[in-house]
Design a protein around this motif. Structure first.
Motif, PDB file in Angstrom:
ATOM      1  N   GLY A 104       0.772  -1.239   0.000  1.00  0.00           N
ATOM      2  CA  GLY A 104       0.000   0.000   0.000  1.00  0.00           C
ATOM      3  C   GLY A 104       0.798   1.280   0.000  1.00  0.00           C
ATOM      4  O   GLY A 104       0.217   2.367   0.089  1.00  0.00           O
ATOM      5  N   HIS A 105       2.121   1.193  -0.126  1.00  0.00           N
ATOM      6  CA  HIS A 105       2.936   2.406  -0.158  1.00  0.00           C
ATOM      7  C   HIS A 105       2.936   3.018  -1.558  1.00  0.00           C
ATOM      8  O   HIS A 105       3.057   2.289  -2.548  1.00  0.00           O
ATOM      9  CB  HIS A 105       4.381   2.097   0.243  1.00  0.00           C
ATOM     10  CG  HIS A 105       4.562   1.844   1.701  1.00  0.00           C
ATOM     11  ND1 HIS A 105       4.819   2.848   2.606  1.00  0.00           N
ATOM     12  CD2 HIS A 105       4.514   0.697   2.416  1.00  0.00           C
ATOM     13  CE1 HIS A 105       4.927   2.328   3.823  1.00  0.00           C
ATOM     14  NE2 HIS A 105       4.741   1.026   3.733  1.00  0.00           N
ATOM     15  N   PRO A 106       2.814   4.345  -1.665  1.00  0.00           N
ATOM     16  CA  PRO A 106       2.960   4.977  -2.986  1.00  0.00           C
ATOM     17  C   PRO A 106       4.409   4.869  -3.462  1.00  0.00           C
ATOM     18  O   PRO A 106       5.339   5.090  -2.693  1.00  0.00           O
ATOM     19  CB  PRO A 106       2.571   6.443  -2.730  1.00  0.00           C
ATOM     20  CG  PRO A 106       1.902   6.462  -1.392  1.00  0.00           C
ATOM     21  CD  PRO A 106       2.479   5.324  -0.621  1.00  0.00           C
ATOM     22  N   ILE A 107       4.585   4.532  -4.720  1.00  0.00           N
ATOM     23  CA  ILE A 107       5.909   4.428  -5.322  1.00  0.00           C
ATOM     24  C   ILE A 107       6.004   5.434  -6.461  1.00  0.00           C
ATOM     25  O   ILE A 107       5.075   5.574  -7.260  1.00  0.00           O
ATOM     26  CB  ILE A 107       6.175   3.002  -5.852  1.00  0.00           C
ATOM     27  CG1 ILE A 107       6.146   1.989  -4.706  1.00  0.00           C
ATOM     28  CG2 ILE A 107       7.508   2.935  -6.583  1.00  0.00           C
ATOM     29  CD1 ILE A 107       7.257   2.147  -3.689  1.00  0.00           C
ATOM     30  N   GLU A 108       7.139   6.123  -6.529  1.00  0.00           N
ATOM     31  CA  GLU A 108       7.320   7.139  -7.561  1.00  0.00           C
ATOM     32  C   GLU A 108       7.429   6.490  -8.935  1.00  0.00           C
ATOM     33  O   GLU A 108       8.251   5.609  -9.164  1.00  0.00           O
ATOM     34  CB  GLU A 108       8.575   7.961  -7.266  1.00  0.00           C
ATOM     35  CG  GLU A 108       8.750   9.155  -8.192  1.00  0.00           C
ATOM     36  CD  GLU A 108       9.946  10.006  -7.815  1.00  0.00           C
ATOM     37  OE1 GLU A 108       9.768  11.204  -7.521  1.00  0.00           O
ATOM     38  OE2 GLU A 108      11.068   9.458  -7.802  1.00  0.00           O
ATOM     39  N   LEU A 109       6.584   6.942  -9.833  1.00  0.00           N
ATOM     40  CA  LEU A 109       6.568   6.437 -11.201  1.00  0.00           C
ATOM     41  C   LEU A 109       7.371   7.337 -12.133  1.00  0.00           C
ATOM     42  O   LEU A 109       8.008   6.866 -13.072  1.00  0.00           O
ATOM     43  CB  LEU A 109       5.118   6.341 -11.683  1.00  0.00           C
ATOM     44  CG  LEU A 109       4.840   5.753 -13.061  1.00  0.00           C
ATOM     45  CD1 LEU A 109       5.345   4.316 -13.151  1.00  0.00           C
ATOM     46  CD2 LEU A 109       3.345   5.803 -13.362  1.00  0.00           C
ATOM     47  N   MET A 110       7.325   8.642 -11.862  1.00  0.00           N
ATOM     48  CA  MET A 110       8.089   9.604 -12.651  1.00  0.00           C
ATOM     49  C   MET A 110       8.751  10.601 -11.716  1.00  0.00           C
ATOM     50  O   MET A 110       8.099  11.154 -10.834  1.00  0.00           O
ATOM     51  CB  MET A 110       7.187  10.350 -13.637  1.00  0.00           C
ATOM     52  CG  MET A 110       7.940  11.315 -14.540  1.00  0.00           C
ATOM     53  SD  MET A 110       6.868  12.197 -15.704  1.00  0.00           S
ATOM     54  CE  MET A 110       6.131  13.420 -14.628  1.00  0.00           C
ATOM     55  N   ASP A 111      10.040  10.795 -11.892  1.00  0.00           N
ATOM     56  CA  ASP A 111      10.806  11.743 -11.086  1.00  0.00           C
ATOM     57  C   ASP A 111      10.333  13.159 -11.409  1.00  0.00           C
ATOM     58  O   ASP A 111      10.515  13.646 -12.527  1.00  0.00           O
ATOM     59  CB  ASP A 111      12.296  11.575 -11.400  1.00  0.00           C
ATOM     60  CG  ASP A 111      13.185  12.478 -10.557  1.00  0.00           C
ATOM     61  OD1 ASP A 111      12.672  13.433  -9.943  1.00  0.00           O
ATOM     62  OD2 ASP A 111      14.401  12.230 -10.509  1.00  0.00           O
ATOM     63  N   GLY A 112       9.727  13.818 -10.428  1.00  0.00           N
ATOM     64  CA  GLY A 112       9.189  15.148 -10.666  1.00  0.00           C
ATOM     65  C   GLY A 112      10.247  16.220 -10.803  1.00  0.00           C
ATOM     66  O   GLY A 112      10.001  17.258 -11.426  1.00  0.00           O
ATOM     67  N   ASP A 113      11.422  16.000 -10.236  1.00  0.00           N
ATOM     68  CA  ASP A 113      12.488  16.996 -10.337  1.00  0.00           C
ATOM     69  C   ASP A 113      13.155  16.965 -11.706  1.00  0.00           C
ATOM     70  O   ASP A 113      13.502  18.003 -12.265  1.00  0.00           O
ATOM     71  CB  ASP A 113      13.533  16.763  -9.244  1.00  0.00           C
ATOM     72  CG  ASP A 113      12.976  17.025  -7.851  1.00  0.00           C
ATOM     73  OD1 ASP A 113      12.173  17.970  -7.712  1.00  0.00           O
ATOM     74  OD2 ASP A 113      13.323  16.285  -6.914  1.00  0.00           O
ATOM     75  N   ALA A 114      13.335  15.760 -12.236  1.00  0.00           N
ATOM     76  CA  ALA A 114      14.024  15.619 -13.522  1.00  0.00           C
ATOM     77  C   ALA A 114      13.064  15.361 -14.678  1.00  0.00           C
ATOM     78  O   ALA A 114      13.476  15.414 -15.841  1.00  0.00           O
ATOM     79  CB  ALA A 114      15.043  14.482 -13.443  1.00  0.00           C
ATOM     80  N   GLY A 115      11.786  15.078 -14.374  1.00  0.00           N
ATOM     81  CA  GLY A 115      10.838  14.745 -15.429  1.00  0.00           C
ATOM     82  C   GLY A 115      11.223  13.457 -16.143  1.00  0.00           C
ATOM     83  O   GLY A 115      11.048  13.318 -17.352  1.00  0.00           O
ATOM     84  N   HIS A 116      11.728  12.491 -15.374  1.00  0.00           N
ATOM     85  CA  HIS A 116      12.301  11.270 -15.950  1.00  0.00           C
ATOM     86  C   HIS A 116      11.570  10.039 -15.432  1.00  0.00           C
ATOM     87  O   HIS A 116      11.273   9.935 -14.235  1.00  0.00           O
ATOM     88  CB  HIS A 116      13.789  11.184 -15.580  1.00  0.00           C
ATOM     89  CG  HIS A 116      14.410   9.851 -15.850  1.00  0.00           C
ATOM     90  ND1 HIS A 116      14.627   9.369 -17.121  1.00  0.00           N
ATOM     91  CD2 HIS A 116      14.859   8.879 -15.006  1.00  0.00           C
ATOM     92  CE1 HIS A 116      15.183   8.172 -17.051  1.00  0.00           C
ATOM     93  NE2 HIS A 116      15.335   7.852 -15.782  1.00  0.00           N
ATOM     94  N   VAL A 117      11.262   9.113 -16.338  1.00  0.00           N
ATOM     95  CA  VAL A 117      10.691   7.822 -15.963  1.00  0.00           C
ATOM     96  C   VAL A 117      11.797   6.773 -16.050  1.00  0.00           C
ATOM     97  O   VAL A 117      12.345   6.547 -17.136  1.00  0.00           O
ATOM     98  CB  VAL A 117       9.528   7.426 -16.889  1.00  0.00           C
ATOM     99  CG1 VAL A 117       8.980   6.060 -16.492  1.00  0.00           C
ATOM    100  CG2 VAL A 117       8.422   8.466 -16.843  1.00  0.00           C
TER     101      VAL A 117
END
Length: 348
Positions: A104-117
């Motif tokens: 149930g933990h949220p996992i980062e799908l896209m790096d918001g700082d770099a705009g990178h997947v």
């Protein structure tokens, strides 16, 4: 609990920076009241920008740890070398992240700082999820909307999630959270899990000019392409206030036709004063339909696409696919109201 411990370690530093920011901002406002635009004002404005950057860097949470895990894995995987004796076994990171996602933990799908997947890390993580859960049916629900329009708050209210929300807190990048469908709803909905994707807002204030439009177009295309259904979040009743955003959304759905994807969308209007007023909602739906059709005609010129109405781009029924909610926060102190959600099997 881990996030509480991290917050405890960083609160003092962040509070100090916020106090410095508040004091400098007050000085800038005072200097602006003077008729002469002095060098002192420009210096203070530059100092304010530096403090803002410092505040952004001082913020630390679990997402940064998960991001670091992904970056370490991708770096080692690119070398195609096995961990040496005594080294941390980085090859186990996808399995650890998969367990976090399943729990149930949220996992980062896209790096918001770099705009990178991370195209090596994310597929490997999802492979581990499939291995642990088996061949399950998953429905992907994503959300789009302007910055600070309450997207994360809405998802938290709908599904009981814990996406980070607070005054001045904006999601950066995209996060995914996996939800198991209850036994009684599984046969009705025809899927076993819902993967909820929360995204950063369009028209971010910290970005400006052409870079904002380019980033928004990329983000909208990415998010719409991920989801079986995309919630288009509108804060209020007036769609004319988000005309530019509607055009971005329309263009994203047009691009899905090119790659043979057929996602659906639902427009969700938050903070509507009287959700029971049928005549009012009918008028709002009509204006939204007209605005969408106009955006299709404008976007079709840029995308070289032959369409005159939004329903020609995707399957869309303005009577069923537009929802109205009242304010999600009520009381003093405010508390989050639950939302009764009905998902039709025909949407899948």
């Amino acid at each position: 609990m881990d996030q509480l411990l991290i917050d405890d370690l960083t609160t003092e530093n962040v509070s100090s920076i916020l106090q410095n920011y508040d004091g400098t901002w007050s000085e800038v406002l005072m200097l602006k009241e003077k008729t002469e635009q002095s060098d002192q004002l420009r210096a203070k404005q530059q100092e304010l920008e530096q403090i803002s950057e410092k505040l952004d860097k001082a913020t630390f949470s679990l997402e940064h740890i998960y991001r670091e895990m992904g970056q370490i894995y991708e770096a080692h995987a690119s070398l195609q070398k096995q961990p040496l004796t005594g080294q941390t076994d980085w090859s186990q990171y996808p399995e650890l992240a998969a367990e976090l996602l399943i729990s149930g933990h949220p996992i980062e799908l896209m790096d918001g700082d770099a705009g990178h997947v991370p195209i090596t890390w994310i597929p490997r993580l999802l492979e581990e999820v499939i291995q642990k859960l088996g061949d399950k049916r998953v429905f992907v629900l994503s959300v789009l909307g302007i910055q600070s329009s309450g997207k994360s708050t809405m998802l938290n209210a709908m599904f009981g999630l814990q996406f980070a929300v607070s005054v001045g807190r904006c999601t950066k990048g995209a996060f995914m959270q996996l939800l198991k469908v209850s036994d009684e709803m599984r046969d009705l909905l025809k899927f076993d899990y819902v993967l909820v994707v929360d995204t950063e807002g369009l028209r971010a204030l910290e970005l400006a000019g052409d870079s904002t439009l380019h980033r928004d177009n990329e983000l909208a295309t990415f998010v719409v392409g991920l989801g079986n259904m995309t919630l288009i979040n509108v804060f209020g009743e007036n769609p004319s206030e988000m005309q530019d955003v509607l055009q971005i959304v329309v263009q994203a759905f047009m691009r899905m036709k090119v790659v043979k994807l057929s996602p659906s969308c639902v427009f969700v209007h938050q903070n509507v004063a009287d959700v029971a007023a049928a005549e009012k909602s009918m008028e709002g739906r009509r204006r939204l339909q007209e605005k969408l059709d106009k955006m299709v005609q404008l976007a079709a010129e840029e995308e070289v696409y032959d369409a005159q109405s939004f329903s020609r781009v995707i399957s869309f029924n303005v009577q069923e696919d537009v929802k109205y909610f009242a304010q999600l926060w009520e009381g003093s102190p405010p508390w989050l109201l639950p939302i009764q959600v009905t998902v039709k099997a025909s949407k899948i």
